[in-house]
Design a protein around this motif. Structure first.
Motif, mmCIF file in Angstrom:
data_model
loop_
_atom_site.group_PDB
_atom_site.id
_atom_site.type_symbol
_atom_site.label_atom_id
_atom_site.label_comp_id
_atom_site.label_asym_id
_atom_site.label_seq_id
_atom_site.Cartn_x
_atom_site.Cartn_y
_atom_site.Cartn_z
ATOM 1 N N GLU B 27 0.830 -1.203 0.000
ATOM 2 C CA GLU B 27 0.000 0.000 0.000
ATOM 3 C C GLU B 27 0.868 1.258 0.000
ATOM 4 O OE1 GLU B 27 -3.691 1.113 2.759
ATOM 5 O OE2 GLU B 27 -3.486 -1.032 2.286
ATOM 6 N N GLY B 28 0.436 2.266 -0.710
ATOM 7 C CA GLY B 28 1.201 3.510 -0.767
ATOM 8 C C GLY B 28 2.226 3.534 -1.891
ATOM 9 N N SER B 29 2.348 2.428 -2.626
ATOM 10 C CA SER B 29 3.313 2.398 -3.732
ATOM 11 C C SER B 29 2.746 3.140 -4.932
ATOM 12 C CB SER B 29 3.617 0.966 -4.133
ATOM 13 O OG SER B 29 4.140 0.246 -3.061
ATOM 14 N N LEU B 30 3.582 3.978 -5.534
ATOM 15 C CA LEU B 30 3.171 4.712 -6.735
ATOM 16 C C LEU B 30 4.148 4.358 -7.846
ATOM 17 C CD1 LEU B 30 2.568 8.145 -4.975
ATOM 18 C CD2 LEU B 30 0.800 6.629 -5.878
ATOM 19 N N PRO B 31 3.831 3.346 -8.632
ATOM 20 C CA PRO B 31 4.803 2.900 -9.617
ATOM 21 C C PRO B 31 4.794 3.721 -10.904
ATOM 22 C CG PRO B 31 2.893 1.455 -9.646
ATOM 23 C CD PRO B 31 2.640 2.485 -8.576
ATOM 24 N N ALA B 32 5.976 3.822 -11.514
ATOM 25 C CA ALA B 32 6.106 4.310 -12.888
ATOM 26 C C ALA B 32 6.855 3.218 -13.646
ATOM 27 C CB ALA B 32 6.885 5.608 -12.916
ATOM 28 N N PHE B 33 6.645 3.162 -14.960
ATOM 29 C CA PHE B 33 7.189 2.049 -15.726
ATOM 30 C C PHE B 33 7.929 2.548 -16.952
ATOM 31 C CE2 PHE B 33 6.481 -0.975 -19.272
ATOM 32 C CZ PHE B 33 7.167 -2.078 -18.773
ATOM 33 N N LEU B 34 9.127 1.997 -17.159
ATOM 34 C CA LEU B 34 9.885 2.312 -18.383
ATOM 35 C C LEU B 34 10.199 1.015 -19.115
ATOM 36 C CD1 LEU B 34 11.673 4.151 -20.238
ATOM 37 C CD2 LEU B 34 13.556 3.687 -18.654
ATOM 38 N N ASP B 75 17.993 9.867 -16.372
ATOM 39 C CA ASP B 75 16.856 10.725 -16.748
ATOM 40 C C ASP B 75 15.530 10.110 -16.293
ATOM 41 O OD1 ASP B 75 18.697 12.318 -17.959
ATOM 42 O OD2 ASP B 75 18.156 11.812 -20.024
ATOM 43 N N ALA B 76 15.430 8.802 -16.438
ATOM 44 C CA ALA B 76 14.177 8.134 -16.089
ATOM 45 C C ALA B 76 13.879 8.284 -14.595
ATOM 46 C CB ALA B 76 14.237 6.658 -16.476
ATOM 47 N N LEU B 77 14.928 8.202 -13.780
ATOM 48 C CA LEU B 77 14.734 8.386 -12.338
ATOM 49 C C LEU B 77 14.252 9.805 -12.037
ATOM 50 C CD1 LEU B 77 17.803 6.414 -10.971
ATOM 51 C CD2 LEU B 77 15.412 5.961 -10.394
ATOM 52 N N HIS B 78 14.817 10.783 -12.746
ATOM 53 C CA HIS B 78 14.366 12.164 -12.553
ATOM 54 C C HIS B 78 12.914 12.324 -13.000
ATOM 55 C CE1 HIS B 78 18.764 13.291 -12.347
ATOM 56 N NE2 HIS B 78 18.233 13.774 -11.226
ATOM 57 N N TRP B 79 12.585 11.683 -14.100
ATOM 58 C CA TRP B 79 11.201 11.734 -14.607
ATOM 59 C C TRP B 79 10.230 11.180 -13.554
ATOM 60 C CZ3 TRP B 79 8.784 6.897 -16.154
ATOM 61 C CH2 TRP B 79 7.453 7.053 -16.555
ATOM 62 N N ALA B 80 10.545 9.995 -13.033
ATOM 63 C CA ALA B 80 9.655 9.377 -12.047
ATOM 64 C C ALA B 80 9.532 10.253 -10.799
ATOM 65 C CB ALA B 80 10.157 7.987 -11.685
ATOM 66 N N GLU B 81 10.672 10.824 -10.412
ATOM 67 C CA GLU B 81 10.701 11.720 -9.251
ATOM 68 C C GLU B 81 9.812 12.945 -9.496
ATOM 69 O OE1 GLU B 81 14.031 11.288 -7.052
ATOM 70 O OE2 GLU B 81 12.500 11.896 -5.582
ATOM 71 N N SER B 82 9.934 13.493 -10.705
ATOM 72 C CA SER B 82 9.236 14.746 -11.024
ATOM 73 C C SER B 82 7.719 14.567 -11.037
ATOM 74 C CB SER B 82 9.708 15.296 -12.371
ATOM 75 O OG SER B 82 9.178 14.485 -13.415
ATOM 76 N N ILE B 83 7.252 13.320 -11.232
ATOM 77 C CA ILE B 83 5.802 13.114 -11.201
ATOM 78 C C ILE B 83 5.391 12.423 -9.891
ATOM 79 C CG2 ILE B 83 5.380 13.165 -13.702
ATOM 80 C CD1 ILE B 83 5.633 10.111 -13.690
ATOM 81 N N SER B 84 6.239 12.575 -8.871
ATOM 82 C CA SER B 84 5.934 12.105 -7.512
ATOM 83 C C SER B 84 5.667 10.613 -7.418
ATOM 84 C CB SER B 84 4.725 12.856 -6.935
ATOM 85 O OG SER B 84 4.927 14.222 -7.031
#
Lengths: 276, 234
Positions: B27-34, B75-84
Motif C-alpha cells: 500500500e502507498g506504492s506509486l509505480p512508474a514504468f519504463l 533521466d528516467a529516475l528524474h522523470w519518475a521523481e518529477s511526477i511524484s
C-alpha cells in the motif's frame, strides 16, 4: 535429509473460495500417511489448481485463497522453496520433458537437488520406471526423446525413489499408456498419503475419500460408507477385461465375432489369481 | 524512490511478472514504468491502460537495448521523481544476455522461463549472476522434477541466488518476490553505478565506466527525451 517419520505427518487443507467467490463445501480436510484421496470433476473445475495449491503449500496467496498446513501449522519456507526439504512430490499431466539432457544426467541432477549424495538411487529409479512401461528406458536416452508414457513412468519412479516424500500428488496418471495397476501397487507401499486427480471410475471409487470439484472449488468431500463396494467389484471385472483387451490389441491381436464372451469369462477368472 | 530492474530473454514472462508485481505492491506504492525495447513493444500501453500508471518507452534501434537503458536510466529516475512516483520499474529487452543492466541501489530481477532448456542458465550466466532474484516462470508447463532440475542448473551458475518459481499468469509463488520488493530500500545518496561491466569494448560503458546517465559517457549516447541517439566524442 528426510526429516519426517511418516507417522507424525498431517497435511491440512483449509477451505477457500470457488470461481464465484463462494466458500468451498468443506472446512478443512486432514490427510495422514496411508490415506488415498481422489479428486474428481469436469475439466476446468479446478482439480489441477487444488493439487497445485497443495504443492505450493499455498497460504491464502493463490486464486482460491486456500491455506495448506503441515502438522497443524504454516510450514517453514524451506518446505516450499528447497527441493531437499519439500515433503511433497507432484506428478503433473505433462508427458514431455523439455530438458536437453540424457536420462542419466537429468536424474543425477534431480538427485543432487532432492537427495544429495544418493547417486545410488539412479539404477533403482530406472528399474522401477521400466516396470511401468512397455518400451524400456535406457540411461543414455535423451529426456526430450522419451515418449509420453515413458516420461510419465520415469517421473512416477522419480517421485517414489528419489523424492520418497510422505505426500504424493498425481494428476491423471491413467492417461499415458503405462501399467496403471503396477503404479498403484507401488504407490500403496511405503505408508504415503496419495492424492490423485482422476477421470477413471475405478481409481476414483477405490480411494478412501473422494473430493468433488465444481466451478473452481471443492463442492463436497465424499467418505465412502461401504455401499459402493459392490460397484467397485463390478468395475474391477470391467477393468480387468479392458486391460486384457487393451494388451491384446497392443500386441497386435485381431478378434473374431465370438471373442467378446471368451474375454469376459477369462477376465472374471483372471480376477482370482492374476490382477496385474 | 525504489528501483526495480527486470531483465531476461524475450518471451520469458517479464511482463507477466511485472503485472503481478504492480497488482500486489504494498500500500502507498506509486509505480512508474519504463520499457526499453529494440523495435517493437506494446507493454507500456497495456500496463498504462490496465493500471493507470505513468509509462515511458524507448526504442534502441541499432543500439544494444541494455546500453540504451544505462544511458537513459538517470533521466528516467528524474522523470519518475518529477511526477511524484516512489517506485520505478524498468523492463529491459534482453538481447544477447551477456550484459547485466542491474545497478547499485536497484533490485535486480532476472526472469527466465522453465521451458527455456536446462542449459539456458549457463548461456545467460552474467544476467543471472549479478541479479538479486531469479524468477522462474511457466513452471506449470513442466513436471516437478524438471522444475527442480532447472533450479539446480541455476544454482550451479549462482549458488546463492534467491529463486522464485511461478506461473506468472496465475501469480503462484510470487509472495517471496513481493517480500523482497517490500524490503527493498530506497535509492541511497551515492551515485548509482552498474554492478558489472558489459562485454563489448566499443563505448565508454563497454570498457567498464559504470556511471549511469548519458552525460557521463562518450560514444553512442541518448538523453531520454531525444528522439535519436547521437555520437559524442572524437
Amino acid at each position: 535429509m528426510q526429516q519426517f517419520t511418516p507417522q507424525q505427518f498431517t497435511l491440512t487443507i483449509q477451505s477457500g473460495k470457488n470461481r464465484f467467490g463462494e466458500q468451498e463445501g468443506f472446512e478443512s480436510i486432514e490427510i495422514r500417511p496411508g490415506d488415498t484421496l481422489s479428486i474428481v470433476g469436469p475439466t476446468g473445475s479446478g482439480k489441477s489448481a487444488l493439487i497445485n495449491d497443495i504443492e505450493n503449500l499455498a497460504q491464502g496467496d493463490s486464486v482460491t485463497g486456500r491455506r495448506i498446513l503441515i502438522n497443524g501449522e504454516e510450514p517453514p519456507e524451506s518446505f516450499v522453496r528447497e527441493p531437499a526439504f519439500k515433503p511433497i512430490s507432484l506428478i503433473t499431466q505433462n508427458t514431455r520433458c523439455l530438458a536437453d539432457l540424457s536420462v542419466e544426467a537429468f536424474m543425477l541432477m534431480h538427485i543432487r537437488a532432492r537427495r544429495p549424495g544418493r547417486e545410488d538411487l539412479l539404477d533403482e529409479t530406472i528399474n522401477l520406471a521400466n516396470t511401468f512401461t512397455g518400451e524400456e528406458i535406457s540411461l543414455k536416452s535423451r529426456m526430450s526423446g522419451l515418449s509420453g508414457g515413458q516420461t510419465r513412468a520415469l517421473m512416477i519412479a522419480d517421485a517414489l525413489v528419489i523424492g520418497d516424500t510422505p505426500i504424493l500428488l498425481l494428476d491423471e496418471i491413467e492417461n499415458a499408456g503405462i501399467f496403471k495397476d503396477r503404479v498403484i501397487q507401488s504407490l500403496q507401499g511405503g505408508n504415503k498419503a496419495v492424492i490423485l486427480v482422476t477421470h477413471d471410475p475405478y481409481l476414483a471409487l477405490t480411494a478412501s475419500r473422494r473430493i468433488v470439484m465444481k466451478h473452481g472449488g471443492v463442492s463436497s468431500v465424499i467418505e465412502p460408507t461401504g455401499q459402493e463396494q459392490h460397484l467397485i467389484e463390478d468395475l474391477a471385472i470391467v477393468e480387468d477385461r479392458l486391460h486384457q483387451i487393451r494388451e491384446k490389441i497392443r500386441m497386435g491381436a485381431a478378434f473374431s465375432s465370438g471373442s467378446s464372451k471368451v474375454l469376459m469369462t477369462a477376465a472374471a477368472q483372471g480376477l482370482q489369481f492374476n490382477r496385474v | 524512490m525504489k528501483l526495480l530492474i527486470i531483465a531476461g530473454p524475450p518471451s520469458g514472462g517479464k511482463t507477466a511478472v511485472i503485472r503481478q508485481v504492480i497488482k500486489n505492491l504494498p500500500e502507498g506504492s506509486l509505480p512508474a514504468f519504463l520499457k526499453i525495447d529494440v523495435v517493437h513493444a506494446t507493454e507500456d500501453q497495456e500496463l498504462a491502460e490496465e493500471f493507470d500508471i505513468p509509462v515511458k518507452k524507448i526504442y534502441s534501434g541499432d543500439v544494444c537495448p541494455d546500453h540504451m537503458g544505462i544511458l537513459v536510466l538517470d533521466d528516467a529516475l528524474h522523470w519518475a521523481e518529477s511526477i511524484s512516483r516512489n517506485i520505478l520499474i524498468i523492463e529491459s529487452a534482453g538481447l544477447c544476455l551477456r550484459c547485466t543492466p542491474y545497478t547499485t541501489y536497484s533490485l535486480g530481477i532476472a526472469v527466465v522461463s522453465a521451458i527455456s532448456g536446462t542449459n539456458s542458465p549457463f548461456k545467460m550466466a552474467p544476467l543471472l549472476a549479478l541479479a538479486d532474484v531469479a524468477v522462474v516462470t511457466k513452471t506449470d508447463l513442466v513436471s516437478q522434477a524438471e522444475k527442480e532440475v532447472f533450479r539446480e542448473s541455476i544454482r550451479k551458475v549462482v549458488p546463492n541466488i534467491d529463486i522464485v518459481e511461478t506461473n506468472a499468469i496465475q501469480g503462484t509463488g510470487l509472495r517471496y518476490l513481493m517480500r523482497r520488493i517490500a524490503d527493498q530500500p530506497d535509492i541511497g545518496p551515492e551515485p548509482i553505478v552498474l554492478r558489472g561491466a558489459p562485454p563489448l569494448g566499443v563505448c565508454t560503458i563497454c570498457i567498464g565506466k559504470k556511471e549511469i546517465g548519458w552525460k557521463n559517457h562518450f560514444g553512442v549516447i541518448r538523453p531520454l527525451d531525444m528522439p535519436e541517439p547521437l555520437y559524442r566524442g572524437d
